[in-house]
Structure formats: structure tokens, C-alpha cells
Enzyme design. Structure first.
Site: not given
Ligand code: CMP
Length: 142
Positions: A10, A50, A86, A92, A127
Site C-alpha cells: 500500500k 473495494y 494472511r 488487519t 482481484e
Molecule cells: P484491506 O485488506 O486492504 O481491505 C479493506 C481495508 O479497509 C483494510 O485492509 C483496512 O486497511 C481498511 N479498514 C479501515 N477500517 C477498517 C475496519 N474497521 N475493518 C476492516 N478494514 C478496515
């Protein structure tokens, strides 16, 4: 089984010059990079990628962030690649990510969390197709 998964380095991690460090994590985990490129997403591209998060409160901030600078997109191949990636990414939210994971070591916040990785084989296929043609995926026979 040998799988392919889709991965993003990112904008925060690209800006911090962490592309190589993160690629080393993939390679050290036995994941092979079979396609890779740098792109700067348009808003439309980020919103499309997204789309499943469109109704979430963080959607606007997510699109702002993902279009804030260049990213690396790559396809990783290996045994159980979706889960393996993962595991090395960590949770996350970097505050909840296990020590030694990419997000624990390199990410600052849940929004700017260094990497994305597909959550399942079906989403990986979608994706990958969003960014790469079949011809851009290079077989790794050695
Ligand atoms: P990503 O795997 O890129 O998918 C969606 C992104 O949203 C996640 O990683 C996070 O960087 C971002 N994000 C921000 N807030 C949240 C949240 N509450 N839950 C999940 N993803 C979030």
C-alpha cells in the site's frame, strides 16, 4: 494445494521504501512472485477494487488513502498461498497483529496497514483479474 493470491504493497509502505523488505517476507515464506507492477490508482479503480466495502463507514477514507500514492500489486504463488500470505501479513489492525508479521513490523494504523492480501481463493481470482491479464502471469517452473 498450490494456490495464487493477490497482494498489494500500500501507499504508506511504498512511501517508507519498504517494497524490498516486504517482498523478502513473501520470498522467505516460500511464496513466489509470478506477476508484479507499480500503479497509481484512480478513484474509480480504487472504488471498483473495494466495491464490497462501499457501505462501510471507512470507505471514503480507504479510497482517499489508496489513491494517495503509488502501490505495488503482485500475484503470489505457493502451497496454500492465500492463508500463508494472511499469516505473514498479520491481523488487519497492526495493534492486534502478531509479532514478526508485516503489519506488526511496518504498519501504523488499521487504515494505513502496509499490505492487502486476498481473503479466499475466489476473491484472489477476482482481484488478480482486476489488475492482470492471463499473459502477465509468469509460470514459475524453477
Ligand atoms: P484491506 O485488506 O486492504 O481491505 C479493506 C481495508 O479497509 C483494510 O485492509 C483496512 O486497511 C481498511 N479498514 C479501515 N477500517 C477498517 C475496519 N474497521 N475493518 C476492516 N478494514 C478496515
Amino acid at each position: 494445494a498450490i494456490e495464487r493470491t493477490f497482494s498489494i504493497v500500500k501507499p504508506d509502505a511504498v512511501a517508507k521504501n519498504l517494497i524490498g523488505a516486504i517482498y523478502s517476507r513473501f520470498e522467505n515464506a516460500g511464496l513466489k512472485i509470478v506477476a508484479s507492477k507499480m500503479v497509481h490508482l484512480s478513484r474509480a479503480q480504487a472504488e471498483g477494487f473495494y466495491a464490497e466495502h462501499k457501505e462501510r463507514p471507512f470507505f471514503g477514507a480507504l479510497v482517499d488513502f489508496m489513491t494517495s500514492g503509488p502501490i505495488m500489486v503482485q500475484v503470489l504463488e505457493g502451497e496454500n498461498a492465500v492463508l500463508a500470505n494472511r499469516e505473514i501479513m498479520g491481523a488487519t489492525n497492526p495493534a492486534e497483529a502478531a509479532r514478526g508479521t508485516i503489519r506488526s513490523d511496518f504498519a501504523n494504523s488499521i487504515d494505513e496497514n502496509a499490505v492487502h492480501g486476498s481473503d479466499a481463493v475466489a476473491s484472489a481470482e477476482r482481484e488478480i483479474a482486476y489488475f492482470f491479464t492471463e499473459e502477465e502471469l509468469c509460470p514459475r517452473t524453477r
